[in-house]
Structure formats: structure tokens, C-alpha cells
Scaffold this motif. Structure first.
Motif, short mmCIF file in Angstrom:
data_model
loop_
_atom_site.label_atom_id
_atom_site.label_comp_id
_atom_site.label_asym_id
_atom_site.label_seq_id
_atom_site.Cartn_x
_atom_site.Cartn_y
_atom_site.Cartn_z
N ASP A 168 36.40 -2.06 32.29
CA ASP A 168 37.27 -1.63 30.97
C ASP A 168 37.50 -3.01 30.45
OD1 ASP A 168 38.12 0.02 29.45
OD2 ASP A 168 40.17 -0.25 30.05
N SER A 169 36.45 -3.84 30.29
CA SER A 169 36.62 -5.10 29.57
C SER A 169 35.19 -5.54 28.89
CB SER A 169 36.87 -6.27 30.46
OG SER A 169 35.87 -6.39 31.49
N PRO A 170 35.34 -6.26 27.87
CA PRO A 170 34.18 -6.29 26.97
C PRO A 170 33.03 -7.15 27.79
CG PRO A 170 36.11 -7.34 25.64
CD PRO A 170 36.56 -6.65 26.99
N GLU A 205 28.48 0.70 23.93
CA GLU A 205 29.73 1.07 24.84
C GLU A 205 29.60 1.90 26.10
OE1 GLU A 205 31.87 3.30 22.04
OE2 GLU A 205 32.44 1.75 20.88
N THR A 213 39.92 6.21 24.96
CA THR A 213 39.61 4.93 24.43
C THR A 213 39.18 3.83 25.50
OG1 THR A 213 41.29 5.38 22.61
CG2 THR A 213 40.83 3.22 22.73
N SER A 214 38.40 2.72 25.00
CA SER A 214 37.84 2.09 26.13
C SER A 214 37.79 0.53 25.49
CB SER A 214 36.75 2.33 26.83
OG SER A 214 36.02 1.34 27.80
N ASN A 215 37.99 -0.42 26.31
CA ASN A 215 37.67 -1.98 25.98
C ASN A 215 36.38 -2.33 26.51
OD1 ASN A 215 40.07 -2.35 24.64
ND2 ASN A 215 41.18 -2.72 26.51
N SER A 216 35.48 -1.42 26.98
CA SER A 216 34.18 -1.69 27.61
C SER A 216 33.05 -1.65 26.55
CB SER A 216 33.93 -0.64 28.82
OG SER A 216 32.53 -0.92 29.46
#
Length: 487
Positions: free
Chosen positions: A140-142, A214, A221-224
Motif C-alpha cells: 500500500d505504497s507508491p 494502480e 482507497t489505496s496508495n499503491s
């Protein structure tokens, strides 16, 4: 007609039946439909706690060994292959309503899960809950695609392949490290909107635009998500090849080599300051140097080129003393370092021990021994440099010797390297010192002898060389003899 005996038997049987029916009815329990304490479950390693509540009746029907469990359907809401995600302790819940707390399995990924509650003693099932979206976000990260290069190009009629980097550059946490994850690719339609293009870990692009991908976590909702890459068509025969530096630009060489990456192609050639770099023929090139780096990329029916002015953030510094320094007993040596480091910190050491309270760029060295200073830049590059130097006692150039030596060994070991005379013949006594070769040639003559002959290499061979000396004092007293130079 029934006899009295037969009637009594029928009445007895009916009573036994009623007793068994009542006992069986009392052993049943009804479980209400679970009420979820959430609308969707978006779990990850730092948050994975959820709850549901339900009612049951009658409370007295529960046996002391009863355990409640939660069953989770598949992603389509089907309980035919349900898994148990929670089980209570025997007899833990005896009053209604009850609230159960649980966590999602790491394989959870879907939009239509359901939950139901089961009891073990007596055995009963509730109805299934309402459908809900649930995902366990393993990553769950960029993350990066295209080696973090912001552009790409394809020849007319061709295509460009975008891929998720694995492992990628720097601290990139590639979602490809998690085999259960799936991915959705998008193309931007405006600064704030985009359209879905395709699924998968790669995307073949044959239409100009800005693309990104993504991790598929559905409605959670995700930060990935990845960086954006703009793809263009090379219609003029040559496209621009953007170059990215993994450590940024300027970069800090103390972190190691920075990786220069360019757009994908068939073949590559890298250059530094206009000169070809032999064997630098891959999409990436590593360096810790500053300079102008450029690349030529063969795209097939066309080509691309680009350059980057790479700048190192390593700070500059100098020290004002030599590696070996000599001082007399009681003297001091002022040592100073100069640097353009940002917010520098100075640490001084004597014989590998930190010197307390010496935190400026200057130190006064008075003890003989080994010193060093470490300069650390605490802002920006966060790097360090160390200088080492020695302070030793200076040799007395005019020691009090008794006799004129006839042997010297100028081999640089600090012992008997020069011809040292008694004090009555050296500097300040107006004594003439002359030295001649074995052929009679004058090789040295002075009226102010400093105990420093020979001053240069005598180029002696493996055979010891003999010289002759004549010493004439101020009152015309003469001393003569030979000097054997031992190699």
C-alpha cells in the motif's frame, strides 16, 4: 374396544413423546442475521480489526461448551466454500446480543463478501450478512514503472511496453513481490480524470498519452499507484530520450552509485562529456561521477537521444597541515579545516580517542601522536570526510656529537641519513666544509654547514662509495678524512 391395559400403554407412550419433543425444542437456538460494524473492509498490516454483532434466542439453549464462529463467503458471496475467520472460547458468550471481533485473511480481495455466524452446542447457522467490499492491501505504497523515466516513445506503426519495476530503484516496494495482486492500467483524460485501459503487470502502448497503473483494490482507497509516464509517437525520425537519476539530481555519492535510466528500446549507447563509454550499452548505467551524460536509443525504425547534466552534492574541504608534522617540545601546531559542507559537525580524535569539547574547525595540537578530524554534513547530502595527520617531535638538526663520522647510510630511515658534525664545525662557526668525490671533484662546499649532506640522491650503485672531506675552521685548523656512503 381398547382394553385398560392397552389404553395405559398409549397414554404412557404419548407422555414419553411429549417429554422428548419438549427436550428437543429446548435444545434449539436461533441466530439472528449479523449486523456489520462497517460498510467496507480495507485492511492492511497496520489495521485489520473489525466486528459484527448478532442476537440469539433462547439464551438458556446454549451449552457450556458452545463456541461461536464466523464464516466468510467467497468474493461472490457463496458459502459453499466458506472459511472460518474467527472462533470464540467455549462458553465465552452466554448473553444476547453478542459482539465478535475478527481479522481478514491476507488473501481477501473482492466486492461481494458475506459473513454468517455459527454455534457449536447446539449447532445452528445464521443467515448471511449484507454484501460488502473487502481487500487486504498487501502493498500500500507508491511504486515505480518504466524505471521512473517519465517519458517513452514508439516509432510510427510500433508500440512501447510499460512495465512495473521489480525491484525498481531506491526503496521502491514493487507490488510484483506479492503474486496474489492484480493491476489496472489507466490513461489520463484530464488533469483530474482518467480512463481504464487494461489489466496486468505490463501494458503495450500504441496511442500517445500519459499512463499509470494502480494495484486493484476495488472500491478501497489505496496508495499503491505508480508514477506517470508520457508516451509519444516519434514521427520526425528521432524522439527525446529522457534520463532519470535514481538518487536524484544533484545526487549524493555517499549513498553509492546513482542509476541513470532511459526509455526502452532495442539497443543503447551511453556517453560522458561527449565521449563514448565502452560497454555501456544497457538501458541503465551506474555512476558516482558528475558530468554530462547522454544516450542514444535505437527504437527500431527510428531512434531517440537525450542527456542529463549530473551534479554531485559531495562537499569540498581542505586541511592546512601535512600528513606528518614536526614540532619542538613545548610548541603547538594550529590545525584548521575549511569546508563548504552544509551545517557541518567536526569531531577531532587523538590516538583514536574522541577529544571532548573540540567541535570547531580548528584545533591546537601540542601532544605527539596520531590525529584525525571527521567533517560531517548534517543537511543535504549527509556525508562525511576524514583527514588523518601525525604530530611528531622534531629532530635536533645540531646534536652534540663527539667525533666526525666516516660512514653514513642515506636510505631515508631517519638513522644516520646525513653527515652530522660536532658543534664546533656547523652553522655559526665560520667553518668551511668541502666534500670531494674519489676523483677529486668538489661535490659540496659551504661556510654554514647545516648537517644536511647529502641533500640529493647520490646515485650510488651496489658498491659502497667513498668521498673525501676537508674541514677548515675560522682559525685555520684543518681536518681531513673519508666518508663511506653505505647503500
Amino acid at each position: 374396544m381398547l382394553t385398560l391395559s392397552t389404553l395405559n400403554k398409549l397414554i404412557l407412550s404419548l407422555c414419553l413423546f411429549l417429554i422428548c419433543f419438549i427436550e428437543h425444542a429446548e435444545a434449539q437456538v436461533v441466530l439472528g442475521t449479523p449486523n456489520l460494524g462497517f460498510t467496507q473492509a480495507c485492511a492492511n498490516a497496520s489495521f485489520n480489526t473489525y466486528n459484527l454483532s448478532f442476537v440469539f434466542s433462547p439464551e438458556s439453549a446454549l451449552e457450556s461448551t458452545n463456541q461461536f464462529s464466523i464464516e466468510m463467503s467467497n468474493a461472490d458471496g457463496d458459502f459453499s466454500e466458506a472459511i472460518i475467520i474467527y472462533t470464540s472460547q467455549p462458553g465465552e458468550f452466554i448473553t444476547s446480543p453478542a459482539t465478535l471481533e475478527f481479522s481478514l485473511p491476507e488473501t481477501t480481495a473482492g466486492e461481494n463478501y458475506r459473513l454468517r455466524v455459527k454455534s457449536s452446542a447446539p449447532a445452528a447457522n445464521s443467515s448471511g450478512s449484507v454484501n460488502f467490499a473487502a481487500y487486504y492491501k498487501l502493498q500500500d505504497s507508491p511504486f515505480t514503472i518504466n524505471n521512473l523515466v517519465s517519458t517513452g516513445a514508439y516509432c510510427t506503426g510500433g508500440s512501447y511496453l510499460l512495465t512495473i519495476d521489480n525491484p525498481g530503484t531506491g526503496n521502491n516496494d514493487s507490488p510484483l513481490n506479492y503474486p496474489s495482486l492484480t493491476f489496472n492500467w489507466f490513461r489520463e483524460t484530464s488533469p483530474t480524470t482518467s480512463e481504464f485501459i487494461s489489466e496486468g503487470p505490463t501494458l503495450s502502448v500504441s496511442t500517445e498519452g500519459t499512463y499509470f497503473v494502480e494495484t486493484n483494490y476495488g472500491s478501497c482507497t489505496s496508495n499503491s499507484f505508480s508514477n506517470r509516464v508520457t508516451i509519444t509517437e516519434a514521427t520526425s525520425g528521432e524522439a527525446d530520450a529522457t534520463i532519470a537519476s535514481s538518487l536524484g539530481n544533484p545526487f549524493c555519492p555517499e549513498q553509492g552509485n546513482t542509476t541513470l535510466s532511459t526509455i526502452g528500446g532495442i539497443s543503447y549507447q551511453w556517453f560522458k562529456n561527449g565521449e563514448i563509454i565502452p560497454e555501456a550499452t544497457n538501458q541503465q548505467y551506474q555512476t558516482n561521477e558528475s558530468g554530462t551524460f547522454s544516450v542514444q536509443v535505437d527504437l527500431g525504425d527510428c531512434s531517440a537521444s537525450g542527456s542529463i547534466e549530473l551534479v554531485s552534492e559531495l562537499f569540498n574541504s581542505t586541511i592546512n597541515v601535512d600528513e606528518v608534522n614536526s614540532i619542538e617540545e613545548g610548541e603547538t601546531l594550529i590545525v584548521n579545516v575549511s569546508t563548504d559542507a552544509i551545517s557541518p559537525v567536526f569531531e577531532w580524535y587523538f590516538n583514536n580517542q574522541l577529544i571532548p569539547n573540540e567541535t570547531t574547525d580548528t584545533i591546537e595540537a601540542s601532544d605527539f601522536g596520531d590525529y584525525k578530524v571527521t567533517i560531517t554534513e548534517t543537511s543535504g547530502c549527509n556525508s562525511s570526510k576524514t583527514y588523518e595527520f601525525t604530530v611528531e617531535e622534531a629532530l635536533d638538526p645540531f646534536p652534540d656529537v663527539d667525533n666526525i663520522p666516516n660512514v653514513i647510510s642515506p636510505n631515508g630511515d631517519g638513522i644516520n641519513d646525513t653527515w652530522v658534525l660536532p658543534l664546533q664545525y656547523v652553522s655559526g662557526t665560520n667553518t668551511t666544509v668541502m666534500i670531494m668525490s674519489n676523483r677529486g671533484d668538489v661535490v659540496f662546499q659551504t661556510d654554514d654547514y647545516q648537517n644536511n649532506w647529502p641533500q640529493t640522491n647520490l646515485n650510488t650503485n651496489s658498491i659502497n662509495q667513498v668521498f673525501y672531506y676537508i674541514i677548515t675552521t675560522e682559525n685555520n685548523i684543518t681536518k681531513k678524512g673519508t666518508i663511506t656512503v653505505v647503500k
